[in-house]
Design a protein around this motif. Sequence first.
Motif, PDB file in Angstrom:
ATOM      1  N   LEU A   1       0.967  -1.114  -0.062  1.00 17.08           N
ATOM      2  CA  LEU A   1      -0.226   0.145  -0.154  1.00 17.08           C
ATOM      3  C   LEU A   1       0.979   1.342   0.087  1.00 17.08           C
ATOM      4  N   ASP A   2       1.757   1.425   0.810  1.00 17.45           N
ATOM      5  CA  ASP A   2       2.717   2.408   0.838  1.00 17.45           C
ATOM      6  C   ASP A   2       3.368   2.696  -0.555  1.00 17.45           C
ATOM      7  N   ASP A   3       3.831   1.819  -1.117  1.00 23.95           N
ATOM      8  CA  ASP A   3       4.508   1.909  -2.314  1.00 23.95           C
ATOM      9  C   ASP A   3       3.542   2.386  -3.415  1.00 23.95           C
ATOM     10  N   ALA A   4       2.280   2.035  -3.422  1.00 26.56           N
ATOM     11  CA  ALA A   4       1.296   2.213  -4.590  1.00 26.56           C
ATOM     12  C   ALA A   4       0.975   3.711  -4.139  1.00 26.56           C
ATOM     13  N   LEU A   5       0.908   3.921  -3.104  1.00 29.24           N
ATOM     14  CA  LEU A   5       0.264   5.321  -2.595  1.00 29.24           C
ATOM     15  C   LEU A   5       1.274   6.443  -2.690  1.00 29.24           C
ATOM     16  N   ARG A   6       2.501   6.181  -2.790  1.00 36.50           N
ATOM     17  CA  ARG A   6       3.523   7.170  -2.447  1.00 36.50           C
ATOM     18  C   ARG A   6       3.520   8.327  -3.543  1.00 36.50           C
ATOM     19  N   ASP A   7       3.727   7.812  -4.927  1.00 32.91           N
ATOM     20  CA  ASP A   7       3.784   9.158  -5.961  1.00 32.91           C
ATOM     21  C   ASP A   7       2.387   9.975  -6.034  1.00 32.91           C
ATOM     22  N   PRO A   8       1.334   9.115  -6.199  1.00 36.03           N
ATOM     23  CA  PRO A   8      -0.048   9.997  -6.249  1.00 36.03           C
ATOM     24  C   PRO A   8      -0.468  10.821  -4.877  1.00 36.03           C
ATOM     25  N   ALA A   9      -0.002  10.409  -3.949  1.00 38.82           N
ATOM     26  CA  ALA A   9      -0.353  11.171  -2.653  1.00 38.82           C
ATOM     27  C   ALA A   9       0.696  12.294  -2.556  1.00 38.82           C
ATOM     28  N   GLU A  10       1.984  12.140  -3.165  1.00 35.99           N
ATOM     29  CA  GLU A  10       2.824  13.396  -3.186  1.00 35.99           C
ATOM     30  C   GLU A  10       2.349  14.463  -4.257  1.00 35.99           C
ATOM     31  N   ARG A  11       1.659  13.863  -5.219  1.00 38.05           N
ATOM     32  CA  ARG A  11       1.248  14.679  -6.180  1.00 38.05           C
ATOM     33  C   ARG A  11      -0.082  15.498  -5.802  1.00 38.05           C
ATOM     34  N   TYR A  12      -0.857  14.735  -5.146  1.00 41.18           N
ATOM     35  CA  TYR A  12      -2.126  15.484  -4.618  1.00 41.18           C
ATOM     36  C   TYR A  12      -1.941  15.612  -3.122  1.00 41.18           C
ATOM     37  N   ARG A  13      -1.253  16.630  -2.722  1.00 39.02           N
ATOM     38  CA  ARG A  13      -1.071  16.449  -1.221  1.00 39.02           C
ATOM     39  C   ARG A  13      -2.370  17.123  -0.566  1.00 39.02           C
ATOM     40  N   GLY A  14      -2.495  16.908   0.556  1.00 37.26           N
ATOM     41  CA  GLY A  14      -3.679  17.276   1.210  1.00 37.26           C
ATOM     42  C   GLY A  14      -4.920  16.163   1.158  1.00 37.26           C
ATOM     43  N   THR A  15      -5.043  15.205   0.376  1.00 35.23           N
ATOM     44  CA  THR A  15      -5.882  14.119   0.377  1.00 35.23           C
ATOM     45  C   THR A  15      -5.803  13.262   1.751  1.00 35.23           C
ATOM     46  N   SER A  16      -6.884  13.008   2.128  1.00 33.98           N
ATOM     47  CA  SER A  16      -6.782  12.251   3.464  1.00 33.98           C
ATOM     48  C   SER A  16      -6.895  10.743   2.792  1.00 33.98           C
ATOM     49  N   VAL A  17      -5.884   9.973   3.277  1.00 34.33           N
ATOM     50  CA  VAL A  17      -5.768   8.797   2.770  1.00 34.33           C
ATOM     51  C   VAL A  17      -5.965   7.646   4.152  1.00 34.33           C
ATOM     52  N   SER A  18      -6.666   6.519   3.947  1.00 34.31           N
ATOM     53  CA  SER A  18      -6.880   5.358   5.048  1.00 34.31           C
ATOM     54  C   SER A  18      -6.474   4.292   4.316  1.00 34.31           C
ATOM     55  N   ARG A  19      -5.523   3.244   5.019  1.00 35.10           N
ATOM     56  CA  ARG A  19      -4.885   2.338   4.512  1.00 35.10           C
ATOM     57  C   ARG A  19      -5.602   0.956   5.284  1.00 35.10           C
TER      58      ARG A  19
END
Length: 273
Positions: free
Chosen positions: A198-216
């Motif tokens: 999960l961390d690897d899959a979310l790293r780049d998109p979350a960096e691109r769209y900062r401020g999005t709340s993500v629950s794993r």
Amino acid sequence: MTIPLVVGVDGSEASLEAVDWAADEAVRHAVPLHLLHAAARDHEVSDVIGHALQRATERVPAVRLSSEVVHEDAASALIDKGRNAFALVVGSRGLGDLAGMLLGSVSLAVAARADCPVVVVRGAAEHRGAQFGSVVVGVEEGEGSGTAVQFAVREARARQCQLVAVHAWSAQYGALTSPQAPSWYALEAHRRPPAQVLDDALRDPAERYRGTSVSRRVVEGPARRALLEAASEADLLIVGARRRQGHLGLQLGLTNHAVLHHAPCPIAIVPQM
């Protein structure tokens, strides 16, 4: 020129629900909405298109609308239009489908073969709106989820809601989002802890769209069960699909078929690029 969001209309209640959903989505992403009707007979045209245009305008007056009628089968028309579309939106069942079907034949064909994301609008009214404030994305082991995760993060940001990323795995078989995968998937799953997937899959998109709340969520067990449970409190479920070498169209797999037929909310099938 901004490419449009395309919605298929046939006069059925399910397609009108798809028009409602697509009108909201088009405004949410500031893209035009294009209504497509595949008509077998000329006299069908004005009533179907006119009613759908009126419904979209009344729901979201600000939406930019266009429409088109083609004389070919609906699945082929939508798939062709999807080659230059933001996404395709279809209802869960059309006029020609048999009563009791969980998913219509056109919807399934489009979800399996389109080049762009396909949203099948299904579920009760509360799921077709934005009442839950949650978008769910399935994350599988390997390379099958990258584009789906990007799509999901963008959706969550546009909706200003939480993104729930779900990864299902099995200690015996590895990641179950790809139940027919070769044995190296299972081996790779044991090299990377499920949380790391999960961390690897979310790293780049979350960096691109900062401020999005993500629950794993890491769930041991079948992916279809984990995704359907998460979708019970979601406005949209998103899964990826990929092509096998030497095959035309997307390979939906057992999990994607299950969620397409049983999801309690709209579901997006996103091709892996």
